[in-house]
Design an enzyme around this catalytic site. Structure first.
Site, mmCIF file in Angstrom:
data_model
loop_
_atom_site.group_PDB
_atom_site.id
_atom_site.type_symbol
_atom_site.label_atom_id
_atom_site.label_comp_id
_atom_site.label_asym_id
_atom_site.label_seq_id
_atom_site.Cartn_x
_atom_site.Cartn_y
_atom_site.Cartn_z
ATOM 1 N N HIS A 272 8.334 1.265 -12.970
ATOM 2 C CA HIS A 272 7.078 1.150 -12.227
ATOM 3 C C HIS A 272 6.644 -0.318 -12.142
ATOM 4 O O HIS A 272 6.453 -0.864 -11.049
ATOM 5 C CB HIS A 272 6.000 1.995 -12.914
ATOM 6 C CG HIS A 272 4.688 2.000 -12.198
ATOM 7 N ND1 HIS A 272 4.310 3.015 -11.354
ATOM 8 C CD2 HIS A 272 3.672 1.103 -12.173
ATOM 9 C CE1 HIS A 272 3.113 2.747 -10.845
ATOM 10 N NE2 HIS A 272 2.695 1.591 -11.337
ATOM 11 N N GLU A 273 6.526 -0.948 -13.289
ATOM 12 C CA GLU A 273 6.086 -2.353 -13.291
ATOM 13 C C GLU A 273 7.135 -3.248 -12.631
ATOM 14 O O GLU A 273 6.803 -4.257 -12.012
ATOM 15 C CB GLU A 273 5.772 -2.821 -14.718
ATOM 16 C CG GLU A 273 4.660 -2.037 -15.430
ATOM 17 C CD GLU A 273 3.366 -1.891 -14.637
ATOM 18 O OE1 GLU A 273 3.022 -2.824 -13.875
ATOM 19 O OE2 GLU A 273 2.700 -0.840 -14.767
ATOM 20 N N HIS A 276 6.353 -3.396 -9.035
ATOM 21 C CA HIS A 276 5.263 -4.365 -8.817
ATOM 22 C C HIS A 276 5.813 -5.790 -8.932
ATOM 23 O O HIS A 276 5.457 -6.678 -8.166
ATOM 24 C CB HIS A 276 4.166 -4.182 -9.869
ATOM 25 C CG HIS A 276 3.269 -2.999 -9.649
ATOM 26 N ND1 HIS A 276 2.614 -2.764 -8.464
ATOM 27 C CD2 HIS A 276 2.903 -1.985 -10.484
ATOM 28 C CE1 HIS A 276 1.869 -1.654 -8.574
ATOM 29 N NE2 HIS A 276 2.034 -1.164 -9.790
ATOM 30 N N GLU A 302 1.124 -0.566 -4.903
ATOM 31 C CA GLU A 302 1.497 0.677 -5.579
ATOM 32 C C GLU A 302 2.698 1.337 -4.902
ATOM 33 O O GLU A 302 3.501 2.005 -5.558
ATOM 34 C CB GLU A 302 0.288 1.616 -5.606
ATOM 35 C CG GLU A 302 0.341 2.703 -6.656
ATOM 36 C CD GLU A 302 0.396 2.195 -8.104
ATOM 37 O OE1 GLU A 302 0.126 0.998 -8.351
ATOM 38 O OE2 GLU A 302 0.735 3.000 -8.985
#
Ligand code: ZN
Length: 506
Positions: A272-273, A276, A302
């Site tokens: 997830h990160e 980003h 996101e």
């Protein structure tokens, strides 16, 4: 003599440098700062915020923007001036006393929320709304004042949405989310019915003993490197709540959260990160310190994290690729794990009360409920005192569950106590953008699963870099989506993705 545009860029970079310094202090606070360092850190952050605000709202900066606005400019430079003007005007619109009142009330309301959420509600449950509601009312009143200062066309909620998702309005977002709801509610029934009808054989555990953090760290770095995250322009550290902080494309800090009894936990935070982080690394470094080197909106940000975490990371081909690496790097504790066991562990769909624990399907129903309540709250259709009833009613309609107490109901999230209204929708909009980008990517690159299975992630990263990352704030999110995918944001891509994944052939 320098040109007004050169002067404006220089002034913008000074502001960018202050924001970057503040970002680094924030990252340090969550990772390495010793416990007693908090007081001095708050002072430093306060001083930097004041300085940034002074520069952004100064007459000098306004003059530079005006001078540059009068020039005939290339489209990219025109976008730069437009975005700096937006930042400066928004900063000027909020009076200092209101900004100060908002910050102070948010801090106190957050403490009141934490205390009330933990308290006995007097009916055998958790969460004492009576203690929290006065603070929530104060917060809503202040956010209304803020919206009045910022200005809006239809509803004060538009001004709040615009802070996280520039250009978004309730009128534009609502039909997209309603279409999603109309597809999701019956889809959830079908998915649960199918899961119930399948006799699940006993799967081996995904882990047999604790996996030391050091081994997990090396494995998570390996996954990041595979995605194309540059560890010479970034770092991976640990923190309680995983986050990403970019000081610029060449210095992007990611954090994850390790649990020795659950190695998959860190993997999904990292993916997830990492999504980003790829966005931050893909911003154009030559524009460092200006809005052209900043992410366009929270939903687009996101979309990048959800693409890597869910579309890639929760897919079968990903684990066909990654599980052999996990077995090699994490040792005996995971040697018995199978692809089926991992997938059943990370893709279970169920109705539940808590948003942050929800699966990728029901998650969006949790967000929809918050959007409905926020919209009604700021249009005047709902009073703060009516939130709990509206929440419980909405949960029953959307998810078929009635929360047993406020802690598992409307008081579960911290957002409203700190005034983050208009933030929740960006999570689901991010899912919708991610699915629409993935569909367009597949059209351009061919089947993604074949690439994922062989660990060939670079073409996907390059596609995102070309269509999304390198533009910074040049195009508003809605335009960016149209340019990248050929159409406006539409929930059908996400619905089709979920149908294929949960109802398609196994
Ligand atoms: Zn995120």
């Amino acid at each position: 003599m320098t040109s007004p545009l050169t002067d404006l860029r220089k002034a913008a970079r000074e502001i960018g440098a202050l924001k970057s310094a503040s970002g680094l202090l924030g990252w340090d606070q969550e990772t390495y700062m010793p416990e007693k360092g908090g007081g001095a850190r708050a002072e430093s952050q306060g001083a930097l915020a004041t300085l940034t605000h002074e520069k952004l709202t100064s007459e000098k900066f306004r003059g530079l923007i005006e001078a540059a606005s009068g020039l005939s400019l290339e489209p990219r430079d025109r976008a730069l001036v437009r975005e700096l003007k937006r930042d400066a005007e928004n900063a000027r619109k909020i009076p200092a006393d209101l900004a100060e009142n908002l910050a102070r009330t948010a801090s106190l309301a957050q403490q009141a929320w934490a205390k009330a959420r933990a308290a006995d509600d007097g009916k055998g449950g958790k969460g004492a709304p009576g203690e929290f509601l006065p603070w929530l009312r104060k917060m809503v009143d202040l956010k209304r004042q803020e919206a009045d200062c910022l200005g809006f066309r239809d509803t004060p909620y538009d001004a709040l949405l615009d802070q996280f998702e520039p250009g978004a309005t309730a009128a534009a977002v609502k039909p997209v989310l309603e279409k999603l709801r109309d597809g999701l509610v019956p889809l959830l029934d079908s998915v649960l019915a199918r899961a119930a009808s399948r006799a699940e054989g006993a799967l081996p555990p995904v882990q047999s003993a604790d996996v030391p953090q050091a081994a997990q760290h090396a494995f998570n770095e390996r996954l990041l490197r595979d995605m194309g995250f540059d560890l010479e322009s970034g770092r991976l550290d640990a923190s309680t709540h995983p986050f990403t902080q970019g000081m610029g494309p060449l210095d992007v800090r990611l954090t994850t959260r390790y649990r020795e009894d659950d190695w998959l936990n860190a993997v999904f935070s990292t993916l997830h990160e990492g999504g980003h982080g790829l966005y931050e690394q893909g911003l154009p470094d030559e524009e460092w310190g200006t809005p052209l080197c900043e992410a366009v909106s929270l939903a687009i940000h996101e979309s990048q994290s959800r693409f890597w975490e869910n579309r890639v990371g929760r897919s079968r081909p990903y684990w066909e690729h990654a599980l052999p690496i996990a077995r090699e790097m994490l040792g005996d504790s995971v040697s018995g794990a199978t692809v089926d066991a991992v997938l059943s562990h990370v893709n279970r769909v169920e109705r539940s009360f808590i948003r942050v624990e929800a699966d990728e399907l029901t998650y969006n129903l949790h967000v929809l409920l918050r959007f409905q309540i926020e919209e009604a709250l700021f249009s005047g259709a709902l009073e703060v005192e009516g939130i709990e009833a509206a929440w419980n009613d909405g949960m029953t309609k959307l998810l078929g569950l009635t929360p047993p107490d406020a802690a598992r109901g409307f008081m579960q999230d911290v957002h409203w106590s700190c005034g983050l209204f208009g933030y929740f929708p960006t999570y689901t909009l991010g899912n919708l953008y991610a699915a629409q980008f993935a569909a367009a990517m597949e059209r351009d690159l061919g089947p993604l699963d074949a690439k994922i299975r062989t660990g060939d992630f670079v073409p996907m990263r390059e596609w995102l870099r070309d269509k999304v990352h390198r533009h910074g704030r040049e195009f508003p999110a809605a335009d960016l989506c149209r340019r990248a995918t050929g159409s406006d944001l539409d929930a059908s891509h996400f619905l089709r993705y979920l149908e294929g994944k949960y109802l398609g052939p196994a």
